[in-house]
Design an enzyme around this catalytic site. Structure first.
Site, PDB file in Angstrom:
ATOM      1  N   PHE A 180       0.831  -1.202   0.000  1.00  0.00           N
ATOM      2  CA  PHE A 180       0.000   0.000   0.000  1.00  0.00           C
ATOM      3  C   PHE A 180       0.867   1.254   0.000  1.00  0.00           C
ATOM      4  O   PHE A 180       0.577   2.234  -0.705  1.00  0.00           O
ATOM      5  CB  PHE A 180      -0.923  -0.013   1.213  1.00  0.00           C
ATOM      6  CG  PHE A 180      -1.819   1.190   1.332  1.00  0.00           C
ATOM      7  CD1 PHE A 180      -2.700   1.529   0.322  1.00  0.00           C
ATOM      8  CD2 PHE A 180      -1.786   1.990   2.471  1.00  0.00           C
ATOM      9  CE1 PHE A 180      -3.537   2.642   0.432  1.00  0.00           C
ATOM     10  CE2 PHE A 180      -2.617   3.096   2.593  1.00  0.00           C
ATOM     11  CZ  PHE A 180      -3.493   3.429   1.570  1.00  0.00           C
ATOM     12  N   ALA A 244      -3.526 -15.023  11.321  1.00  0.00           N
ATOM     13  CA  ALA A 244      -3.664 -14.052  12.418  1.00  0.00           C
ATOM     14  C   ALA A 244      -3.132 -12.718  11.930  1.00  0.00           C
ATOM     15  O   ALA A 244      -2.371 -12.651  10.961  1.00  0.00           O
ATOM     16  CB  ALA A 244      -2.899 -14.521  13.649  1.00  0.00           C
ATOM     17  N   THR A 249       5.092  -5.914  12.881  1.00  0.00           N
ATOM     18  CA  THR A 249       5.908  -6.755  11.996  1.00  0.00           C
ATOM     19  C   THR A 249       6.737  -5.923  11.010  1.00  0.00           C
ATOM     20  O   THR A 249       7.862  -6.275  10.697  1.00  0.00           O
ATOM     21  CB  THR A 249       5.028  -7.747  11.219  1.00  0.00           C
ATOM     22  OG1 THR A 249       3.997  -7.022  10.539  1.00  0.00           O
ATOM     23  CG2 THR A 249       4.378  -8.751  12.162  1.00  0.00           C
ATOM     24  N   GLY A 250       6.166  -4.824  10.515  1.00  0.00           N
ATOM     25  CA  GLY A 250       6.923  -3.970   9.601  1.00  0.00           C
ATOM     26  C   GLY A 250       8.121  -3.339  10.293  1.00  0.00           C
ATOM     27  O   GLY A 250       9.208  -3.221   9.701  1.00  0.00           O
ATOM     28  N   ASP A 251       7.948  -2.941  11.550  1.00  0.00           N
ATOM     29  CA  ASP A 251       9.049  -2.365  12.338  1.00  0.00           C
ATOM     30  C   ASP A 251      10.153  -3.401  12.543  1.00  0.00           C
ATOM     31  O   ASP A 251      11.340  -3.100  12.439  1.00  0.00           O
ATOM     32  CB  ASP A 251       8.535  -1.893  13.702  1.00  0.00           C
ATOM     33  CG  ASP A 251       7.306  -1.005  13.585  1.00  0.00           C
ATOM     34  OD1 ASP A 251       7.259  -0.192  12.643  1.00  0.00           O
ATOM     35  OD2 ASP A 251       6.397  -1.130  14.424  1.00  0.00           O
TER      36      ASP A 251
END
Length: 326
Positions: A180, A244, A249-251
């Site tokens: 995105f 889930a 998670t991106g960090d």
């Protein structure tokens, strides 16, 4: 008179030696300044990035762009977004912290890592900081995780998108957007791997040498795609989906990717280490969630990343997911 001159010479030589030692130390020991959100409880932003980086041998200094009780997935969130409110004078909070580091010669970094920023003024100040840190260390690597949104929803004010495009992305050496975010930054819709490659090329033109798309959903698959101009390489890793939704998670991906691009000799190995570490953490988290899902607690608490319990996955990930050349 001679004694006075000797003292001055001795002082100058001592200072030169001190600076040389500091410079040698900073080149041998990677030091990161990480500017992201902070939560008192849980693992997102700096809380998600710091522990893994320290495990992998990095000294980490942190500046918090946001200070919250917990992440926004909980029913109640308390805290503050740091912005351009001053401290009773003409400087902002980030100015005060940065000036303090500089005046004590503590701003010798090998890497700058940035994540979530909630205000335009704070983000603009980061652009100034990148230039200052690169002036002090021309070899500094700036890893930018442009946390703008996900799944079609923006997390930040609209005005931050243009600041990222015009002021931040051109300064980044490594960029780690999700699907995105890459669409927002390029203005190009991504529906397949060819369109993703076109969007990545647009980002390379803006400045970053490495673009690591942490997650994209193409052909009903979760895929990470990494492109390096320096290595002339385009890679993809198909990732098994865990049923889930995780926060932070991106960090974690950005922190792990920073570490492994520094520690490994090639981008393929760095990518595989990053993805498999992250997958190990998520599997450990999902396992714990299944064990405690019937306990009395908010869903968000049950699904918090189990970073401490995943120490072995961070330090020595089992490589089961392999990167493919495109």
């Amino acid at each position: 008179m001679v004694a006075s001159i000797d003292k001055n010479v001795a002082f100058i030589l001592q200072e030169e030696l001190r600076i040389k030692v500091m410079n040698m130390s900073s080149t041998k020991n990677p030091r990161i300044l990480s500017i992201q959100s902070h939560v008192v409880s849980g693992y997102v932003g700096n809380k998600s990035a710091t522990f893994p980086l320290q495990l992998l041998g990095f000294d980490v200094d942190t500046i918090n762009s946001v200070q919250l009780s917990n992440h926004t997935g909980y029913k109640v969130v308390k805290g503050q977004v740091l912005n351009d409110k001053d401290l009773g004078k003409s400087t902002t909070m980030i100015d005060e912290l940065v000036h303090g580091l500089a005046e004590n010669d503590l701003d010798n970094y090998t890497h700058l890592l940035t994540g979530y920023v909630g205000s335009a003024s704070f983000l603009k100040r980061i652009a100034i900081l990148v230039k200052a840190l690169k002036q002090k260390n021309p070899h500094l690597i700036y890893v930018c995780d442009p946390v703008i949104g996900d799944n079609g929803k923006m997390y930040v004010p609209e005005e931050l998108k243009d600041i990222y495009k015009k002021e931040i992305v051109p300064l980044a050496d490594i960029l780690t957007p999700n699907q995105f975010e890459i669409e927002l930054l390029t203005g190009k819709k991504v529906n397949n791997i060819d369109e993703l490659q076109i969007a990545i090329k647009e980002l390379h033109k803006a400045g970053p040498q490495i673009v690591a798309v942490s997650s994209s959903e193409i052909n009903s698959k979760l895929t990470a795609v990494i492109s390096s101009l320096k290595d002339d390489v385009l890679l993809k890793v198909d990732i098994p989906q865990i049923p889930a939704s995780f926060t932070g998670t991106g960090d974690l991906f950005a922190a792990l990717f920073l570490a492994h691009t520094y520690l490994q000799n090639d981008i393929k190995t760095a990518t595989e280490k990053t993805i498999n570490s992250l997958q190990g953490v998520l599997q450990e988290t999902f396992k714990a969630f299944n064990e405690y899902k019937n306990e009395e607690a908010q869903f968000s608490r049950k699904i918090e990343l189990r970073l401490i319990q995943s120490k072995r996955h961070i330090e020595n990930p089992e490589i089961t997911l392999r990167a493919e050349f495109l």
